[in-house]
Design a protein around this motif. Structure first.
Motif, mmCIF file in Angstrom:
data_model
loop_
_atom_site.group_PDB
_atom_site.id
_atom_site.type_symbol
_atom_site.label_atom_id
_atom_site.label_comp_id
_atom_site.label_asym_id
_atom_site.label_seq_id
_atom_site.Cartn_x
_atom_site.Cartn_y
_atom_site.Cartn_z
ATOM 1 N N PRO A 265 -67.321 -42.682 25.915
ATOM 2 C CA PRO A 265 -68.243 -41.548 26.032
ATOM 3 C C PRO A 265 -67.517 -40.235 25.723
ATOM 4 C CG PRO A 265 -67.549 -42.276 28.197
ATOM 5 C CD PRO A 265 -66.998 -43.273 27.226
ATOM 6 N N GLU A 266 -68.267 -39.279 25.205
ATOM 7 C CA GLU A 266 -67.656 -38.009 24.799
ATOM 8 C C GLU A 266 -67.151 -37.231 26.001
ATOM 9 O OE1 GLU A 266 -69.862 -34.331 23.287
ATOM 10 O OE2 GLU A 266 -69.137 -35.237 21.414
ATOM 11 N N ARG A 267 -65.963 -36.681 25.842
ATOM 12 C CA ARG A 267 -65.396 -35.797 26.851
ATOM 13 C C ARG A 267 -64.975 -34.509 26.163
ATOM 14 N NH1 ARG A 267 -64.061 -39.030 31.517
ATOM 15 N NH2 ARG A 267 -62.659 -37.445 32.324
ATOM 16 N N ARG A 268 -65.079 -33.401 26.875
ATOM 17 C CA ARG A 268 -64.849 -32.105 26.248
ATOM 18 C C ARG A 268 -63.863 -31.235 27.026
ATOM 19 N NH1 ARG A 268 -68.154 -30.144 22.225
ATOM 20 N NH2 ARG A 268 -69.595 -31.695 21.402
ATOM 21 N N ARG A 269 -63.236 -30.329 26.281
ATOM 22 C CA ARG A 269 -62.417 -29.290 26.882
ATOM 23 C C ARG A 269 -63.150 -27.960 26.711
ATOM 24 N NH1 ARG A 269 -56.201 -27.838 25.171
ATOM 25 N NH2 ARG A 269 -57.192 -27.177 23.223
ATOM 26 N N HIS A 270 -63.269 -27.219 27.791
ATOM 27 C CA HIS A 270 -64.027 -25.964 27.789
ATOM 28 C C HIS A 270 -63.043 -24.789 27.764
ATOM 29 C CE1 HIS A 270 -67.432 -28.511 28.800
ATOM 30 N NE2 HIS A 270 -66.668 -29.052 29.748
#
Length: 305
Positions: A265-270
């Motif tokens: 699943p997609e994971r993001r850095r903010h």
């Protein structure tokens, strides 16, 4: 108004236990330390010490000051730094602190845009990762901090003095060599990779990677760790392991034999920019923030996977 140097001398006297020892540590004469303590007592309109035999002891008022002196010194220094920061900003000098990959991509693009429109602004650059960079902003060390957090990490608990602006949400990507079987895939499920060897990046990236793998049901086998983004890519291309890294790291250096693929699943850095609330209308800071937003928008649209 309390004098910072007198407070520092008082704090030293309290720590080492006598005027003579404080004089030796500070490089003063003993009469010089005594004069500073008398001046501090005049500032406070009270005594701070009582004689006890041949020595001195803090009285009740001195005990109260001793409990608070370190905090007072920190507050005075921070205040002096913030006043100095206002002066710098009026002179259009802005101190920008960013984490390494942002300093290699986002910040140079922002400064380039800034220079074409506002030639009078001088930028002083620093490099640090959160939370250290945000602590530095609070202390008055920087004017703008470019920081980040991952999906699993809560937003930083900012004090009322600080304000954050969202710049960019970037996906984490899988890095592999061009001869790896995964290079032919359009996207990859992280749960498929439990038997792979891994190259891990900086501490916070490594924490995010381990967390993602645990969520996918396995503990990763990390063979190599390094803070150097180019080294991560080189180890991956050499066939020593896969890596999960923020997409930004491939935009400023990409090994010709490296391939990146979306992870599920997609994971993001903010990525955010944080400033002092008191400076949010300062023209130089406003222009730096505008340039950072524009550079982030360009980076988001131009970086392929």
């Amino acid at each position: 108004m309390l004098d910072t140097q007198r407070l520092l001398t008082f704090a030293t006297v309290v720590r080492v236990g006598s005027f003579a020892a404080a004089a030796r540590e500070l490089g003063y004469t003993q009469p010089g330390v005594s004069q500073q303590m008398k001046a501090l007592e005049r500032d406070l309109n009270t005594t701070l010490f009582v004689r006890e035999g041949r020595g001195l002891k803090l009285n009740e008022q001195g005990e109260v000051l001793a409990e608070r002196v370190d905090r007072l010194i920190d507050d005075l220094r921070a205040t002096e730094e913030r006043v100095a920061a206002v002066t710098r900003l009026k002179e259009a000098r802005v101190r920008v602190c960013a984490f390494p990959s942002a300093n290699a991509t986002l910040v140079p693009a922002a400064i380039s845009r800034l220079r074409t429109k506002h030639l009078g602004i001088e930028i002083e650059l620093f490099e640090a990762e959160p939370p250290e960079s945000l602590d530095g902003l609070e202390r008055g060390d920087y004017d703008v901090v470019v920081a980040f957090r991952y999906d699993d990490q809560p937003a930083p608990d900012l004090s009322d003095n600080l304000e954050s602006i969202a710049l960019l949400d970037e996906p984490m990507v899988l890095m592999c060599s061009d001869d790896h079987p995964l290079a032919r895939r359009k996207q990859v499920e992280l749960s498929e990779l439990r038997d792979e060897r891994w190259v891990a990046g900086c501490v916070r990236c490594r924490q995010e990677f381990v967390s993602a793998c645990e969520y996918a049901g396995f503990t990763p086998r990390i063979d190599i760790t390094t803070d150097d983004n180019l080294a991560v890519q080189s180890y991956v291309v050499a066939g020593l392991g896969l890596a999960m890294m923020p997409r930004m790291t491939q935009s400023f250096v990409k090994h010709p034999k490296l391939r990146t693929r979306p992870l599920l699943p997609e994971r993001r850095r903010h990525v955010t920019a944080t400033i002092l609330r008191s400076q949010r209308r300062t023209p130089a800071v406003v222009r730096v923030l505008e340039s950072l937003r524009q550079a982030a928008a360009s980076l988001a649209s131009a970086t392929p996977i």
